[in-house]
Design a protein around this motif. Sequence first.
Motif, PDB file in Angstrom:
ATOM      1  N   ALA A 214     -34.158  51.924 -31.768  1.00  0.00           N
ATOM      2  CA  ALA A 214     -35.020  52.817 -30.988  1.00  0.00           C
ATOM      3  C   ALA A 214     -35.722  53.826 -31.892  1.00  0.00           C
ATOM      4  O   ALA A 214     -36.930  54.073 -31.748  1.00  0.00           O
ATOM      5  CB  ALA A 214     -34.199  53.535 -29.917  1.00  0.00           C
ATOM      6  N   VAL A 215     -34.977  54.411 -32.830  1.00  0.00           N
ATOM      7  CA  VAL A 215     -35.578  55.371 -33.758  1.00  0.00           C
ATOM      8  C   VAL A 215     -36.619  54.682 -34.630  1.00  0.00           C
ATOM      9  O   VAL A 215     -37.723  55.208 -34.849  1.00  0.00           O
ATOM     10  CB  VAL A 215     -34.494  56.033 -34.632  1.00  0.00           C
ATOM     11  CG1 VAL A 215     -35.132  56.847 -35.762  1.00  0.00           C
ATOM     12  CG2 VAL A 215     -33.601  56.930 -33.785  1.00  0.00           C
ATOM     13  N   PHE A 216     -36.281  53.488 -35.106  1.00  0.00           N
ATOM     14  CA  PHE A 216     -37.218  52.771 -35.973  1.00  0.00           C
ATOM     15  C   PHE A 216     -38.526  52.471 -35.254  1.00  0.00           C
ATOM     16  O   PHE A 216     -39.617  52.746 -35.776  1.00  0.00           O
ATOM     17  CB  PHE A 216     -36.591  51.467 -36.475  1.00  0.00           C
ATOM     18  CG  PHE A 216     -37.581  50.559 -37.148  1.00  0.00           C
ATOM     19  CD1 PHE A 216     -38.145  50.907 -38.365  1.00  0.00           C
ATOM     20  CD2 PHE A 216     -37.966  49.369 -36.552  1.00  0.00           C
ATOM     21  CE1 PHE A 216     -39.079  50.081 -38.978  1.00  0.00           C
ATOM     22  CE2 PHE A 216     -38.896  48.538 -37.159  1.00  0.00           C
ATOM     23  CZ  PHE A 216     -39.450  48.893 -38.378  1.00  0.00           C
ATOM     24  N   PHE A 217     -38.434  51.898 -34.055  1.00  0.00           N
ATOM     25  CA  PHE A 217     -39.667  51.556 -33.346  1.00  0.00           C
ATOM     26  C   PHE A 217     -40.393  52.804 -32.846  1.00  0.00           C
ATOM     27  O   PHE A 217     -41.615  52.790 -32.670  1.00  0.00           O
ATOM     28  CB  PHE A 217     -39.374  50.585 -32.202  1.00  0.00           C
ATOM     29  CG  PHE A 217     -39.206  49.171 -32.671  1.00  0.00           C
ATOM     30  CD1 PHE A 217     -40.307  48.418 -33.054  1.00  0.00           C
ATOM     31  CD2 PHE A 217     -37.951  48.594 -32.768  1.00  0.00           C
ATOM     32  CE1 PHE A 217     -40.160  47.118 -33.514  1.00  0.00           C
ATOM     33  CE2 PHE A 217     -37.791  47.293 -33.225  1.00  0.00           C
ATOM     34  CZ  PHE A 217     -38.903  46.551 -33.602  1.00  0.00           C
ATOM     35  N   GLY A 218     -39.656  53.886 -32.635  1.00  0.00           N
ATOM     36  CA  GLY A 218     -40.315  55.150 -32.326  1.00  0.00           C
ATOM     37  C   GLY A 218     -41.169  55.615 -33.499  1.00  0.00           C
ATOM     38  O   GLY A 218     -42.299  56.086 -33.322  1.00  0.00           O
ATOM     39  N   ILE A 219     -40.630  55.469 -34.709  1.00  0.00           N
ATOM     40  CA  ILE A 219     -41.393  55.818 -35.912  1.00  0.00           C
ATOM     41  C   ILE A 219     -42.589  54.887 -36.074  1.00  0.00           C
ATOM     42  O   ILE A 219     -43.675  55.308 -36.494  1.00  0.00           O
ATOM     43  CB  ILE A 219     -40.479  55.764 -37.151  1.00  0.00           C
ATOM     44  CG1 ILE A 219     -39.443  56.887 -37.083  1.00  0.00           C
ATOM     45  CG2 ILE A 219     -41.297  55.884 -38.440  1.00  0.00           C
ATOM     46  CD1 ILE A 219     -38.408  56.839 -38.189  1.00  0.00           C
ATOM     47  N   CYS A 220     -42.409  53.613 -35.722  1.00  0.00           N
ATOM     48  CA  CYS A 220     -43.529  52.666 -35.781  1.00  0.00           C
ATOM     49  C   CYS A 220     -44.666  53.109 -34.864  1.00  0.00           C
ATOM     50  O   CYS A 220     -45.843  53.082 -35.248  1.00  0.00           O
ATOM     51  CB  CYS A 220     -43.062  51.264 -35.375  1.00  0.00           C
ATOM     52  SG  CYS A 220     -42.028  50.429 -36.595  1.00  0.00           S
ATOM     53  N   VAL A 221     -44.309  53.516 -33.650  1.00  0.00           N
ATOM     54  CA  VAL A 221     -45.328  53.980 -32.699  1.00  0.00           C
ATOM     55  C   VAL A 221     -46.013  55.231 -33.235  1.00  0.00           C
ATOM     56  O   VAL A 221     -47.247  55.356 -33.193  1.00  0.00           O
ATOM     57  CB  VAL A 221     -44.695  54.265 -31.325  1.00  0.00           C
ATOM     58  CG1 VAL A 221     -45.708  54.940 -30.397  1.00  0.00           C
ATOM     59  CG2 VAL A 221     -44.195  52.973 -30.694  1.00  0.00           C
ATOM     60  N   LEU A 222     -45.222  56.163 -33.750  1.00  0.00           N
ATOM     61  CA  LEU A 222     -45.781  57.400 -34.292  1.00  0.00           C
ATOM     62  C   LEU A 222     -46.716  57.105 -35.465  1.00  0.00           C
ATOM     63  O   LEU A 222     -47.785  57.717 -35.595  1.00  0.00           O
ATOM     64  CB  LEU A 222     -44.643  58.325 -34.736  1.00  0.00           C
ATOM     65  CG  LEU A 222     -45.043  59.729 -35.216  1.00  0.00           C
ATOM     66  CD1 LEU A 222     -45.798  60.474 -34.124  1.00  0.00           C
ATOM     67  CD2 LEU A 222     -43.804  60.507 -35.636  1.00  0.00           C
ATOM     68  N   THR A 223     -46.328  56.147 -36.297  1.00  0.00           N
ATOM     69  CA  THR A 223     -47.172  55.759 -37.425  1.00  0.00           C
ATOM     70  C   THR A 223     -48.482  55.141 -36.945  1.00  0.00           C
ATOM     71  O   THR A 223     -49.563  55.451 -37.468  1.00  0.00           O
ATOM     72  CB  THR A 223     -46.430  54.751 -38.325  1.00  0.00           C
ATOM     73  OG1 THR A 223     -45.200  55.325 -38.773  1.00  0.00           O
ATOM     74  CG2 THR A 223     -47.278  54.377 -39.537  1.00  0.00           C
ATOM     75  N   ASP A 224     -48.384  54.265 -35.945  1.00  0.00           N
ATOM     76  CA  ASP A 224     -49.588  53.630 -35.402  1.00  0.00           C
ATOM     77  C   ASP A 224     -50.556  54.670 -34.835  1.00  0.00           C
ATOM     78  O   ASP A 224     -51.763  54.626 -35.097  1.00  0.00           O
ATOM     79  CB  ASP A 224     -49.211  52.628 -34.307  1.00  0.00           C
ATOM     80  CG  ASP A 224     -48.418  51.450 -34.848  1.00  0.00           C
ATOM     81  OD1 ASP A 224     -48.481  51.215 -36.068  1.00  0.00           O
ATOM     82  OD2 ASP A 224     -47.729  50.781 -34.054  1.00  0.00           O
ATOM     83  N   LEU A 225     -50.014  55.589 -34.051  1.00  0.00           N
ATOM     84  CA  LEU A 225     -50.863  56.606 -33.430  1.00  0.00           C
ATOM     85  C   LEU A 225     -51.462  57.541 -34.483  1.00  0.00           C
ATOM     86  O   LEU A 225     -52.641  57.909 -34.399  1.00  0.00           O
ATOM     87  CB  LEU A 225     -50.054  57.410 -32.409  1.00  0.00           C
ATOM     88  CG  LEU A 225     -49.548  56.622 -31.191  1.00  0.00           C
ATOM     89  CD1 LEU A 225     -48.717  57.524 -30.284  1.00  0.00           C
ATOM     90  CD2 LEU A 225     -50.710  56.018 -30.413  1.00  0.00           C
ATOM     91  N   SER A 226     -50.654  57.911 -35.465  1.00  0.00           N
ATOM     92  CA  SER A 226     -51.154  58.783 -36.531  1.00  0.00           C
ATOM     93  C   SER A 226     -52.254  58.096 -37.323  1.00  0.00           C
ATOM     94  O   SER A 226     -53.239  58.721 -37.730  1.00  0.00           O
ATOM     95  CB  SER A 226     -50.007  59.178 -37.470  1.00  0.00           C
ATOM     96  OG  SER A 226     -49.023  59.908 -36.783  1.00  0.00           O
ATOM     97  N   SER A 227     -52.090  56.797 -37.537  1.00  0.00           N
ATOM     98  CA  SER A 227     -53.098  56.034 -38.260  1.00  0.00           C
ATOM     99  C   SER A 227     -54.421  56.018 -37.503  1.00  0.00           C
ATOM    100  O   SER A 227     -55.496  56.162 -38.089  1.00  0.00           O
ATOM    101  CB  SER A 227     -52.607  54.601 -38.486  1.00  0.00           C
ATOM    102  OG  SER A 227     -53.583  53.829 -39.157  1.00  0.00           O
ATOM    103  N   LEU A 228     -54.335  55.862 -36.186  1.00  0.00           N
ATOM    104  CA  LEU A 228     -55.555  55.860 -35.371  1.00  0.00           C
ATOM    105  C   LEU A 228     -56.224  57.233 -35.373  1.00  0.00           C
ATOM    106  O   LEU A 228     -57.453  57.343 -35.449  1.00  0.00           O
ATOM    107  CB  LEU A 228     -55.222  55.449 -33.936  1.00  0.00           C
ATOM    108  CG  LEU A 228     -54.833  53.980 -33.715  1.00  0.00           C
ATOM    109  CD1 LEU A 228     -54.444  53.758 -32.257  1.00  0.00           C
ATOM    110  CD2 LEU A 228     -55.978  53.051 -34.100  1.00  0.00           C
ATOM    111  N   LEU A 229     -55.416  58.281 -35.295  1.00  0.00           N
ATOM    112  CA  LEU A 229     -55.960  59.634 -35.222  1.00  0.00           C
ATOM    113  C   LEU A 229     -56.587  60.077 -36.543  1.00  0.00           C
ATOM    114  O   LEU A 229     -57.517  60.889 -36.554  1.00  0.00           O
ATOM    115  CB  LEU A 229     -54.857  60.619 -34.813  1.00  0.00           C
ATOM    116  CG  LEU A 229     -54.322  60.463 -33.382  1.00  0.00           C
ATOM    117  CD1 LEU A 229     -53.152  61.406 -33.143  1.00  0.00           C
ATOM    118  CD2 LEU A 229     -55.424  60.720 -32.361  1.00  0.00           C
TER     119      LEU A 229
END
Length: 218
Positions: free
Chosen positions: A43-58
């Motif tokens: 859960a923590v890992f995929f949470g970081i994946c989501v955060l990374t994806d969103l940060s990359s878009l922003l």
Amino acid sequence: FSHSPCQICTDILTCAYLCTCPLPSGWCFHCSIIFLPAQVIQAVFFGICVLTDLSSLLTKGNDSQEQERQLKKLISLRDWMMAVLAFPIGVFVVTMFWSIYIYDRELVYPKLLDNFIPAWLNHGMHTTVLPFILIEMRTTHHQYPSRSCGLAAVCTFAVGYILWVCWIHHVTGVWVYPLLEYLSPGVKIIFFAAVTIIINIFYLLGEVLNNYIWDTQK
């Protein structure tokens, strides 16, 4: 740091699934000790994946060096977790659990637990981890740490978890994995050493698989 919509959706759905997977009524301390560590890691890992994806878009098209630096740190953390924890532990949980379950389920998942944990939740803990992590590896290139650092981190986690299991037994008098009840102290040491070696092998497997997938696409 471009990310495809498919990759972002996969990360979000996986994270949501792992974070919202409910604990059934009757959930006990014994059950939580068995299942939660692996689920928390994923859960923590995929949470970081989501955060990374969103940060990359922003930060896309943004010339801010500070944001770029923070994004690189986030990507490094994501890659480290994938290499050291998510892949080797995820693969280990699936393969070890079902191997022992098929041999004798009472050694790892007593039938009594069926009264508390529905079959779908069991698969959520011990089956879906593998396809999720393989999809992540296939859709995202991860930079592995140096082999010596990676293996050292894996060994540290494995030893820490083993010590935690032993501490739980010391405090409660119960082995959280029934299999350990049948092993003599000497055999337990061999078993724990074998577990550590297997997790290290899965780390190397992840490194090889990651390199194979992405080197062939260059």
